[in-house]
Structures are given as C-alpha cells and as structure tokens.
Design an enzyme around this catalytic site. Structure first.
Site, mmCIF file in Angstrom:
data_model
loop_
_atom_site.group_PDB
_atom_site.id
_atom_site.type_symbol
_atom_site.label_atom_id
_atom_site.label_comp_id
_atom_site.label_asym_id
_atom_site.label_seq_id
_atom_site.Cartn_x
_atom_site.Cartn_y
_atom_site.Cartn_z
ATOM 1 N N LYS A 15 -1.974 -18.702 -0.017
ATOM 2 C CA LYS A 15 -1.240 -17.936 0.989
ATOM 3 C C LYS A 15 -2.192 -17.060 1.788
ATOM 4 O O LYS A 15 -2.095 -16.945 3.009
ATOM 5 C CB LYS A 15 -0.182 -17.063 0.320
ATOM 6 C CG LYS A 15 0.553 -16.140 1.297
ATOM 7 C CD LYS A 15 1.114 -14.904 0.629
ATOM 8 C CE LYS A 15 0.037 -13.931 0.215
ATOM 9 N NZ LYS A 15 0.578 -12.667 -0.334
ATOM 10 N N SER A 16 -3.123 -16.413 1.081
ATOM 11 C CA SER A 16 -4.046 -15.505 1.757
ATOM 12 C C SER A 16 -4.872 -16.234 2.810
ATOM 13 O O SER A 16 -5.089 -15.725 3.913
ATOM 14 C CB SER A 16 -4.977 -14.849 0.731
ATOM 15 O OG SER A 16 -4.243 -14.088 -0.198
ATOM 16 N N ARG A 46 -4.284 -15.911 7.087
ATOM 17 C CA ARG A 46 -5.444 -15.520 7.892
ATOM 18 C C ARG A 46 -5.803 -16.623 8.884
ATOM 19 O O ARG A 46 -6.130 -16.356 10.042
ATOM 20 C CB ARG A 46 -6.635 -15.210 6.985
ATOM 21 C CG ARG A 46 -6.548 -13.855 6.292
ATOM 22 C CD ARG A 46 -7.571 -13.741 5.158
ATOM 23 N NE ARG A 46 -7.608 -12.402 4.590
ATOM 24 C CZ ARG A 46 -6.713 -11.917 3.729
ATOM 25 N NH1 ARG A 46 -5.694 -12.675 3.355
ATOM 26 N NH2 ARG A 46 -6.827 -10.689 3.241
ATOM 27 N N GLU A 101 -3.795 -8.526 -8.012
ATOM 28 C CA GLU A 101 -2.652 -9.436 -8.006
ATOM 29 C C GLU A 101 -2.546 -10.247 -9.296
ATOM 30 O O GLU A 101 -1.492 -10.827 -9.587
ATOM 31 C CB GLU A 101 -2.751 -10.387 -6.810
ATOM 32 C CG GLU A 101 -3.923 -11.345 -6.853
ATOM 33 C CD GLU A 101 -4.128 -12.048 -5.522
ATOM 34 O OE1 GLU A 101 -4.276 -13.267 -5.545
ATOM 35 O OE2 GLU A 101 -4.121 -11.369 -4.475
ATOM 36 N N HIS A 113 3.068 -2.351 -4.269
ATOM 37 C CA HIS A 113 3.154 -3.765 -3.908
ATOM 38 C C HIS A 113 4.618 -4.176 -3.706
ATOM 39 O O HIS A 113 5.463 -3.352 -3.390
ATOM 40 C CB HIS A 113 2.454 -4.611 -4.966
ATOM 41 C CG HIS A 113 0.976 -4.748 -4.730
ATOM 42 N ND1 HIS A 113 0.285 -5.910 -4.929
ATOM 43 C CD2 HIS A 113 0.069 -3.857 -4.268
ATOM 44 C CE1 HIS A 113 -0.997 -5.737 -4.617
ATOM 45 N NE2 HIS A 113 -1.148 -4.487 -4.228
ATOM 46 N N ARG A 155 4.715 -2.511 -9.513
ATOM 47 C CA ARG A 155 4.461 -3.511 -10.554
ATOM 48 C C ARG A 155 4.138 -2.885 -11.912
ATOM 49 O O ARG A 155 4.460 -3.479 -12.950
ATOM 50 C CB ARG A 155 3.336 -4.453 -10.113
ATOM 51 C CG ARG A 155 3.804 -5.475 -9.093
ATOM 52 C CD ARG A 155 2.696 -6.400 -8.629
ATOM 53 N NE ARG A 155 3.251 -7.493 -7.818
ATOM 54 C CZ ARG A 155 2.532 -8.298 -7.047
ATOM 55 N NH1 ARG A 155 1.217 -8.133 -6.971
ATOM 56 N NH2 ARG A 155 3.111 -9.254 -6.358
#
Length: 459
Positions: A30-31, A35, A331, A358, A362
């Site tokens: 996803k990151s 981007r 994460e 987050h 968390r």
C-alpha cells in the site's frame, strides 16, 4: 470479478490443528502504491503502476486523484519478460488539476496527508472529508506547514478534517519547520509534491524522535527514481532536514513490491505452529519496514532464508519473548504483540508511543483485547509489556483497524474460540484476508487473495 461473500459480524478465527505448510502470495505494498500514484499524477508524462494494490486505501487514493482530474486507466496485461510486469496495471495520465471537488480520505493516513499538498496545485477548491476517526487523526502539522509555504486552507481552526484547500494552481514553497514526531507521513506529504512547488521545499523536523524512518527513505528513493533531486541527512546533509529541488518528474513504468508488513500474520502462523510459509517475490533490497520481520521473528524462535522461490520462513513451535525497539517499524507492533502473547517469556515492545494516534489507539486497543482473552499486557509510556499467560476464547474487537483484525487471527491459531469483530476491515490493505487465511491453513494458499490482489496485482 466474483463478488466476495458477506462476512459475519463475528468471524470465528480458525484454530490451527497442525503445522502450517503453505506458499502465500501477498498483495502489493500500500505504501508503495499510494506514493507511486501521487508521483505519477504529478509527472510531466504518462506512466504505469504495475501490480498495484487494490484495497480500500489505494482505491481511495486513485478515486481522489481522478476527482482532481488525473486519468487512471485500469488494465490487465500479460508479460513474458519474467520481470513481474504482467498482470494488473494502472496507466496514470497527468492532467491540469482542478476543483471544485470533494475527496473522501476514508481513514487512510496516506490519502489525508499526501493529497492536501497536491490540492494546493489545483485550480479550484478541494474539500477533504472522511470517516469519523479521520477527524481525530493528527493533521495540524501538515496544514500549518502548507500555510507557511503559501497555501490557503479553511479548516475552521480545527487543525484537522474536514477542511478545504483553496487551490490556486501553484504553491510558492520554500523552507518550513514541522514536528513530525507523531507521524513520518507529515514529512513524506511535503516531499512528494515538492518538485512542483515554485521553490521546491526544505523541510526541517523540529520535534522528538521521528518514527517510521523507513517510510521517509521510501519516499526519497521513489522521488529520486522519478527524477527529483533530494538532499537528505543520510546523504551528508543536516540532521532531520530534507531539501527537494523544483523540477519535472518523469513518467515511470513501475512494478510494486509485495507488502511485507501484510506478510506478517502468515509468517507468524509458521512461527506459532512450527510450520513453513513461503512468500514469493520477497525483495532482496527494500525500504519497506516489513523486512524487519526476518530479524524479529527469527529472534522469537524461527528461521528464514531468501531463495529463488521467495522468503522461506520456518518455525519450531516454540516462541520466545523479545525486548525490541519498534520505533522505525511501528506498524508491525500489533502482530508482534499477538505472537508475544503466546511466547514462553516476557516481551517488551518499545518506541511506539505514536501508535496511539493511528487508525485507533493501538496500544490501548491491544492491551484491552489481549487482556480480554486472558492475557497479561500492560501499557508503558512508549509501548507494551507482555507476560505469558494461558488464554481463552472470546470476542476480539478491531476498532475498524486492519492490523487489529489480523492480530486477533494470529492469536486464534493457538487459542480456541476467538471471534474477530468486523474482520472485513482487513480490506483496507489486505483484500480477502479471511480466504487467504483459511487457504493457508488448508495448505493451498498459493495464488490466494482477492481478484487483483495476488501474484498479478501488487500494491
């Protein structure tokens, strides 16, 4: 594309009845996907994002860029090049950005932080709104930094969503100080659009320790690959200062890596059951934080090898506690906490105070939910202390947080009767996780995942 069956409100987490032996093809990062979409949208020529992740967060990013005028055409192609370029691909066609329009950020940090700087380049107003939780997530540093650089933003003084960027078609840019100790995304947000600012940007971090530095390094490497000139602390520059020179970005043809953080629950399954899980296409060099799993899970009792087939991870069925600083890879904390709850000795997870901001808090959520199953977790100033204790079944709440859901599934491998509330939240970054999970336990996980989320569709 077949429709995914509706998931129960309480999903019974499968109990492992033996060792896990499977090959799990993990969707793309996803990151990297989000981007890549931003950089492609700001480029001077069309480009390709191949094997993009198709998940809620990446779809929100693509839809937001489309709303501002960017063309994104989704295709499926075949390739005999052997370079992973076949499969799903998104053709990104840059255009003059414009409003008025509204962007739905959902609860995606990358969308709510990366796109306001893009919106300053649009001709017209861009309103940003999202899920209720998005209103609580830190954004004030990005808003104030953009104002310093010349942007006009209407947020009614909240320093948070919802807000409207009054786009003027350009942004002056220049030097700005920012406290990014709550999220490295604050720095990445300014750097990604900086080549299009009239003066570029000089970002000076002035707060405490920067979390998730691998994500900033990812941003810098991707900017450089797109033709940007970036000076960084690692390149001999001043500490916590990044400079981006104004200039045109190149349209690239980019293949997205598998999401290594999303491989975590599957590697954990091998560690917990004493089995073996292979993750194809694991890169030998990467800026992804998830690569740290090789070291962390080895210290907790497993072993791994990078082979031509991918990463082969093997567990012994014995899990050891760990004392580890996770500040750069926060994460990974939910999954590591889940494994630590099943270990044979105490674990201390440090350096992750920023996780309180987050998708949910968390640290509080992990403490409450693991303890609700009979565990022994205590919050510290900057992390968690986890002591082994015999656990029992019960409901594991997710708080609309995808990593809470996968953490609950990991515990459910060894604890009978765990039920995951709203497992569907995993669609944020890991489409069709429940099927991937059950396929892995059945030993036939190769190629599993939702359409557009397996070997032919990255993130």
């Amino acid at each position: 594309m077949t429709e995914t069956p509706a998931l129960p409100a309480l999903w019974p987490a499968p109990l492992a009845d033996g060792t896990v032996h499977a090959t799990v093809t993990v969707p793309g990062s996803k990151s990297v996907t989000n981007r890549a979409l931003v950089l492609a949208a700001l480029a001077a020529e069309p480009g390709w994002v191949r094997r993009p992740l198709r998940s809620r967060d990446s779809q929100l990013m693509a839809d937001a860029l489309r709303a501002m005028g960017v063309g994104i055409e989704e295709t499926v192609s075949s390739s005999s090049a052997g370079d992973g370029s076949g499969g799903e691909a998104w053709r990104v066609i840059p255009a003059a950005l414009h409003g008025p329009t509204t962007v739905d950020v959902g609860n995606a940090g990358t969308v709510m932080r990366f796109l306001p700087p893009v919106a300053t380049l649009a001709d017209g107003d861009i309103r940003f709104d999202g899920d209720p939780r998005s209103y609580e997530r830190p954004l004030g540093q990005v808003i104030s930094a953009l104002r310093t650089l010349g942007a006009r933003i209407d947020d009614d003084g909240r320093g948070a969503l919802p807000m409207t960027v009054l786009g003027g078609g350009a942004l002056e840019g220049g030097t700005v100080e920012i406290d990014a100790s709550n999220s490295s995304q604050f720095v990445s947000a300014l750097l990604l659009s900086a080549p299009r600012f009239n003066q570029g940007v000089e970002v000076r971090h002035v707060g405490g320790n920067l979390p998730s530095m691998p994500h900033i390094r990812m941003t810098v490497e991707m900017l450089r690959a797109a033709g940007a000139q970036v000076d960084t602390p690692e390149a001999g520059g001043e500490k916590d200062v990044w400079r981006v020179t104004p200039g045109a970005l190149l349209g690239r043809d980019m293949v997205v890596e598998p999401d290594l953080s999303n491989a975590q629950p599957f590697l954990a399954a091998a560690l917990i059951t004493g089995g073996t899980v292979t993750v194809p296409d694991w890169p030998r060099r990467t800026t992804q934080p998830g690569d740290a799993l090789r070291r962390i899970f080895t210290e907790m009792g497993g072993s791994c090898e990078l082979t031509d087939a991918g990463l082969v991870f093997t567990g012994t069925g014995k899990i050891h506690g760990i004392d580890v600083d996770l500040s750069e890879v926060g994460e990974l904390t939910p999954g590591i906490a889940a494994v630590a709850a099943l270990a044979d000795s105490e674990s201390v997870l440090r350096g992750v105070a920023h996780l309180r901001l987050h998708e949910t808090d968390r640290l509080a959520a992990l403490t409450k939910e693991i303890n609700g199953l009979g565990g022994d977790v205590t919050e510290t100033a900057d992390g968690l202390r986890i002591r082994p204790r015999r656990m029992h079944g019960g409901v594991f709440h997710t708080y609309d947080d995808h990593r809470m859901a996968t953490a609950g599934a990991v515990i459910g491998l060894a604890v009978e009767g765990v039920q995951i509330e709203n497992v569907a939240t995993t669609a944020k970054t890991l489409p069709d996780f429940p099927k991937m999970w059950t396929d892995m336990l059945a030993g036939d996980a190769e190629g599993s995942g939702a359409p557009g989320a397996s070997a032919g569709a990255g993130a």
